[in-house]
Design a protein around this motif. Structure first.
Motif, PDB file in Angstrom:
ATOM      1  N   SER A 126      -6.083  -6.385  -4.258  1.00  0.00           N
ATOM      2  CA  SER A 126      -6.844  -5.826  -5.368  1.00  0.00           C
ATOM      3  C   SER A 126      -7.411  -4.454  -5.065  1.00  0.00           C
ATOM      4  O   SER A 126      -7.635  -3.662  -5.962  1.00  0.00           O
ATOM      5  CB  SER A 126      -7.963  -6.765  -5.747  1.00  0.00           C
ATOM      6  N   SER A 127      -7.611  -4.172  -3.775  1.00  0.00           N
ATOM      7  CA  SER A 127      -8.212  -2.876  -3.466  1.00  0.00           C
ATOM      8  C   SER A 127      -7.273  -1.726  -3.804  1.00  0.00           C
ATOM      9  O   SER A 127      -7.699  -0.607  -4.007  1.00  0.00           O
ATOM     10  CB  SER A 127      -8.628  -2.819  -2.002  1.00  0.00           C
ATOM     11  N   LYS A 130     -11.877  -5.327 -13.093  1.00  0.00           N
ATOM     12  CA  LYS A 130     -12.307  -3.968 -12.800  1.00  0.00           C
ATOM     13  C   LYS A 130     -11.354  -2.998 -13.464  1.00  0.00           C
ATOM     14  O   LYS A 130     -10.201  -3.329 -13.753  1.00  0.00           O
ATOM     15  CB  LYS A 130     -12.362  -3.714 -11.297  1.00  0.00           C
ATOM     16  N   TRP A 136      -7.752  -4.316 -12.815  1.00  0.00           N
ATOM     17  CA  TRP A 136      -7.405  -5.674 -12.444  1.00  0.00           C
ATOM     18  C   TRP A 136      -7.682  -6.588 -13.619  1.00  0.00           C
ATOM     19  O   TRP A 136      -8.840  -6.762 -14.018  1.00  0.00           O
ATOM     20  CB  TRP A 136      -8.212  -6.083 -11.220  1.00  0.00           C
ATOM     21  N   ASP A 171      -6.168  -0.124  -9.550  1.00  0.00           N
ATOM     22  CA  ASP A 171      -7.207   0.591 -10.278  1.00  0.00           C
ATOM     23  C   ASP A 171      -7.764  -0.280 -11.394  1.00  0.00           C
ATOM     24  O   ASP A 171      -8.924  -0.185 -11.746  1.00  0.00           O
ATOM     25  CB  ASP A 171      -6.638   1.876 -10.880  1.00  0.00           C
ATOM     26  N   ASN A 217      -8.110 -10.318  -2.579  1.00  0.00           N
ATOM     27  CA  ASN A 217      -8.782  -9.218  -1.890  1.00  0.00           C
ATOM     28  C   ASN A 217      -7.825  -8.215  -1.293  1.00  0.00           C
ATOM     29  O   ASN A 217      -7.995  -7.016  -1.410  1.00  0.00           O
ATOM     30  CB  ASN A 217      -9.654  -9.773  -0.765  1.00  0.00           C
ATOM     31  N   SER A 218      -6.813  -8.756  -0.645  1.00  0.00           N
ATOM     32  CA  SER A 218      -5.909  -7.885   0.091  1.00  0.00           C
ATOM     33  C   SER A 218      -5.202  -6.902  -0.828  1.00  0.00           C
ATOM     34  O   SER A 218      -4.936  -5.777  -0.457  1.00  0.00           O
ATOM     35  CB  SER A 218      -4.882  -8.738   0.822  1.00  0.00           C
ATOM     36  N   ARG A 239     -11.105   1.150 -12.856  1.00  0.00           N
ATOM     37  CA  ARG A 239     -11.747   2.357 -12.330  1.00  0.00           C
ATOM     38  C   ARG A 239     -11.759   3.457 -13.379  1.00  0.00           C
ATOM     39  O   ARG A 239     -10.731   3.765 -13.967  1.00  0.00           O
ATOM     40  CB  ARG A 239     -11.014   2.851 -11.092  1.00  0.00           C
ATOM     41  N   SER A 299       0.840  -1.197   0.000  1.00  0.00           N
ATOM     42  CA  SER A 299       0.000   0.000   0.000  1.00  0.00           C
ATOM     43  C   SER A 299       0.874   1.245   0.000  1.00  0.00           C
ATOM     44  O   SER A 299       0.599   2.223  -0.686  1.00  0.00           O
ATOM     45  CB  SER A 299      -0.941  -0.037   1.210  1.00  0.00           C
TER      46      SER A 299
END
Lengths: 101, 568
Positions: free
Chosen positions: B423-424, B449, B429, B427, B420-421, B451, B390
Motif C-alpha cells: 500500500s505504501s 487513502k 487505495w 497513491d 502494508n507492504s 494522496r 516498487s
C-alpha cells in the motif's frame, strides 16, 4: 586417383606460410629448408608463402599462428606451427623415418 | 567541482551506442569507443547474440561496418540464428557492411615445433577490417585459441598484443568469454585487458529461469552497478534498467475518470494521471469489475490501456465484464486496449518486469491494469515481489502511466495490515469489503487513502448489477449503518412514513383551502348585495329628478288651460 596416391607416395607437398621477415619466419624458412634437404631429398615440394603479400590466404588456409607449415599431401593434412626448430617432431608428423637418409 | 569532473569524462571518453534496448542507459551511452569490451558468461547466456546485435545495430543505426570473427559457429549457422530475429546477415555481407570469418582451431590438426606468434590471426583480422572499413569487431570466443595451442605463455602475450593492436586500430571490439571457476573468464586474462566488462548470468530459482546482466567494470565511466534482468525474444535483447534510484517523477494535476461516476465524486474528481491505485479486497468483491470500468473509461477517451491479467484469460474477462454492461471488444479491435495474459509462474519476477517494460515501450499505454499483483507474491517470496513491484511502480511513474493494481486479500485477515507492504507504493487505495449481516453479504467500498485529493471519508455500498456498478450511500439512521435489503427496508419504511405524513399534511391543507374558498364566496355575495343596493339608490334619485321636471310641465299646462297668460 590412383595416380595421385602414387604421387603422394613419392612426394611430400609442403607449404610454409610466413609473415614477412620476422625472426620466427626467417628461422622457420632456414630450418625447413635444411630439414627437407637432409631428410626428404628430392621427394618433396616446398613452397614458401608470405601471408603479408596475400592476406586473403590467411582466411582461405585458416592461418592463425605463424609460421605455419601445412602438409597437404600425402593425406592426412597436418599442420605444424613454430619456427620449425624441433626436427624430431616434424619428422614424426611428416611420417618420415630418419633412416631414409 | 563534481560537475567539472563529469564534463571532462564526457569529453575524453567517446561511446559507441549498442542500440540494444536498455543497455545504453545502463552503460550511459554504450560501450567504450575504440576499445575492447568483454562479455563474459556461461554457456547459453546470450553472449553471441548480444555481440551480434551490437554489430547489427552498429550497421543499421550508426552506419559502422562490422566484422564478426567466430571461433565456434560457422558463418552459415550464425546467419540462421540471427534470421529468427528478422535480420538478413547475407544482405549486410553483400552490401559490404558485414564480414563474417570463421576461425577454425583444431587441436588434433596442429602440432607445435618451436616458437611462434599469432601474426596469422592479426593478418586475418586486419584484412577483414580493412576490406570493409570496419569500426566494430566481435571475437567470439577468443579462448578457443587456448584449446588449439598449448604454449600458454605465447598465447597470453599474443592476446595482450592483440588487444593493444585493436585499440591502436581504433576498433570498438567485443570479446566474448566463457565464465571461469574463480575468475570472470577461464584464462583470467581478458577481463584485465578489457576496458569494459559485462557479465551475463542465467539463473534458475524455483524452476524459473532469469537472465541477468551486470556491468562489472567500465574504465573512465560511471555505470549502473546492479544486476539487470534481460530478455531474449523475437526482437533480440531487451535489458530492463531496473530503477532510477531518485524519486523524481514528473507529476500531473490532470485527473482521469475511474469510469464510475460516484467514485469520481468520492475522489474529488477522479484519479490523478500517473498515479498508482491499489484496489484490494477478498475474492468476489468486484476488483476486476472496477478495473474493467477504468479500462473502459480510458479507451472511451481514445487513450490506450494495457491490461495485464495473471489469473484470467482475456476472453473470460471481456465476457464477464459484458455481464455488467461493459463491452471491451471494440477497443481491442481498435488497438486501444491490449491484453497481456500470462501465468505469474511462467516467468521469474524480473522477467515479468522486463517483458512488461518492453510491452509498455512498444504500446505506450496511458493506463496499465495489473490484475492481480498478489499472484506474483505467491509465485515467489514476498520480499522479492515487493522489490519488483516498487521498481514496476517507479517505471510506470517515470512514464506517467496511471496504474491500477488489484490485490486479493485472504478471508479474515486484517485487511489494512496485510497490504502494508504494497500500500505504501499506492497513491490511492480503494478497499472493497464484504459486509455480512442478517444472512446476506453486501459489498462496501472505502477510499482508504488518496494522496492529494479531498476524498470522501464515507463508505459506499457497492452494487453490481446488469447495468453495471453503482455506488449507493449507505443508510445511516437510528438503527446504525444499514446495507443491502436492510437498507432497502429502512428506506421503504422511511418512504411510507413520509407518505403518511404527506397525506396528513394534505388534509390540513385542504381544510384551509376550503375555508379560504368559503370566505371568498362570502366576499363575493356581499359584493353582489352591495351592487344591488347601489343600483337601487341610483334609480330612486333619477325618479326624483324626473318627477320634478314633470311637475313644472304640468303646472304650466295647467295655467294654460285656465286661460292665463303664458308665462316663462
Amino acid at each position: 586417383m590412383s595416380n595421385d596416391s602414387s604421387l603422394a607416395d613419392e612426394k611430400i607437398v609442403l607449404r610454409l606460410y610466413i609473415t614477412g621477415a620476422t625472426h620466427h619466419s626467417m628461422q622457420a624458412v632456414r630450418n625447413i629448408q635444411k630439414l627437407c634437404e637432409e631428410y626428404l631429398e628430392n621427394s618433396y615440394d616446398l613452397d614458401i608463402i608470405d601471408v603479408y603479400q596475400q592476406p586473403y590466404l590467411a582466411k582461405e588456409k585458416q592461418i592463425i599462428a605463424a609460421p605455419t607449415l601445412i602438409k597437404t599431401q600425402p593425406y592426412p593434412v597436418r599442420r605444424i606451427v613454430g619456427d620449425m626448430s624441433d626436427t624430431e617432431k616434424i619428422l614424426t608428423v611428416l611420417n618420415v623415418q630418419k633412416a631414409t637418409k | 567541482m563534481v560537475k567539472v569532473h563529469k564534463e571532462q569524462v564526457l569529453v575524453s571518453l567517446e561511446k559507441a551506442p549498442t542500440g540494444i534496448n536498455g543497455l545504453d542507459e545502463i552503460t550511459e551511452g554504450g560501450f567504450p569507443k575504440g576499445r575492447p569490451t568483454l562479455i563474459a558468461g556461461n554457456a547459453g547466456c546470450g553472449k553471441t547474440l548480444l555481440a551480434m546485435e551490437f554489430l547489427i545495430k552498429g550497421i543499421t543505426e550508426c552506419n559502422e561496418p562490422g566484422v564478426f570473427i567466430s571461433f565456434e559457429e560457422s558463418a552459415k549457422d550464425l546467419v540462421l540464428n540471427v534470421a529468427s530475429l528478422g535480420y538478413d546477415l547475407d544482405d549486410f555481407v553483400a552490401k559490404g557492411k558485414l564480414r563474417i570469418d570463421q576461425v577454425i582451431v583444431e587441436r588434433s590438426e596442429i602440432e607445435e615445433a618451436g616458437e611462434y606468434d599469432l601474426e596469422g590471426l592479426f593478418i586475418r583480422l586486419g584484412y577483414a577490417i580493412d576490406s570493409i572499413g570496419a569500426k566494430r569487431i566481435v571475437l567470439d570466443t577468443l579462448e578457443s585459441l587456448f584449446s588449439g595451442f598449448t604454449n600458454q605463455a605465447i598465447l597470453r602475450a599474443e592476446l595482450r598484443r592483440l588487444f593493444q593492436w585493436l585499440k591502436d586500430k581504433g576498433m570498438t571490439a567485443i570479446i566474448t568469454g566463457e565464465r571461469g571457476d574463480t575468475s570472470l573468464t577461464r584464462q583470467g586474462l581478458e577481463e584485465y585487458v578489457s576496458d569494459c566488462v559485462i557479465l551475463l548470468d542465467h539463473r534458475i530459482e524455483d524452476q524459473i529461469s532469469t537472465r541477468r546482466l551486470r556491468v562489472v567494470k567500465y574504465r573512465g565511466s560511471t555505470h549502473g552497478t546492479n544486476e539487470y534482468p534481460f530478455l531474449i525474444d523475437e526482437d533480440g535483447i531487451t535489458v530492463m534498467p531496473v530503477t532510477s534510484l531518485n524519486l523524481n517523477h514528473p507529476v500531473s494535476k490532470e485527473r482521469i475518470s475511474s469510469g464510475i461516476e460516484q467514485l469520481d465524486v468520492m475522489l474529488g474528481g477522479g484519479f490523478y494521471k500517473g498515479s498508482s491505485i491499489l484496489v484490494s479486497g477478498s475474492s468476489g468483491t468486484g476488483k476486476t469489475n472496477v478495473s474493467g470500468y477504468l479500462a473502459d473509461a480510458t479507451c472511451k477517451t481514445g487513450a490506450k490501456c494495457l491490461y495485464v491479467a495473471f489469473e484470467e484469460s482475456p476472453q473470460q474477462i471481456t465476457r464477464n465484464l459484458q455481464s455488467i454492461g461493459i463491452n471491451l471488444n471494440p477497443y481491442i479491435k481498435q488497438d486501444l486496449l491490449q491484453f497481456r495474459a500470462v501465468r505469474a509462474a511462467s516467468q521469474g519476477l524480473e522477467m515479468h518486469l522486463a517483458s512488461l517494460y518492453k510491452v509498455i515501450q512498444k504500446f505506450k499505454p496511458e493506463v496499465v491494469v495489473i490484475d492481480p499483483i498478489t499472484t506474483l507474491a505467491s509465485s515467489s517470496n514476498v520480499r522479492d515481489a515487493q522489490n519488483m513491484l516498487s521498481r514496476m511502480m517507479d517505471m510506470l511513474k517515470a512514464e506517467n502511466i496511471t496504474a491500477m493494481m488489484t490485490s486479493l486479500t485472504q478471508g479474515h485477515e486484517n485487511l489494512e495490515q496485510t497490504e502494508n507492504s504494497v500500500s505504501s507504493f499506492a497513491d490511492t487505495w480503494l478497499l472493497l469489503r464484504d459486509f455480512e449481516v442478517n444472512g446476506e453479504r453486501n459489498r462496501l467500498m472505502y477510499v482508504l487513502k488518496s494522496r492529494g485529493t479531498h476524498h470522501s471519508n464515507q463508505v459506499r455500498e457497492f452494487i453490481i448489477s446488469d447495468n453495471g456498478i453503482n455506488l449507493v450511500d449507505v443508510y445511516l439512521g437510528p438503527e446504525g449503518m444499514l446495507t443491502g435489503s436492510a437498507r432497502v427496508a429502512a428506506e421503504a419504511r422511511y418512504k411510507s412514513a413520509e407518505l403518511v405524513r404527506k397525506n396528513q399534511m394534505g388534509t390540513a391543507e385542504r381544510k384551509l383551502e376550503h375555508k379560504r374558498l368559503l370566505i371568498l364566496a362570502q366576499i363575493e355575495s356581499l359584493k353582489a348585495e352591495l351592487a344591488v343596493q347601489d343600483t337601487e339608490t341610483e334609480n330612486s334619485n333619477a325618479n326624483e329628478e324626473e318627477r320634478g321636471a314633470h311637475d313644472s310641465i304640468d303646472k304650466a299646462a295647467f295655467k294654460v288651460s285656465r286661460g292665463g297668460k303664458q308665462s316663462g
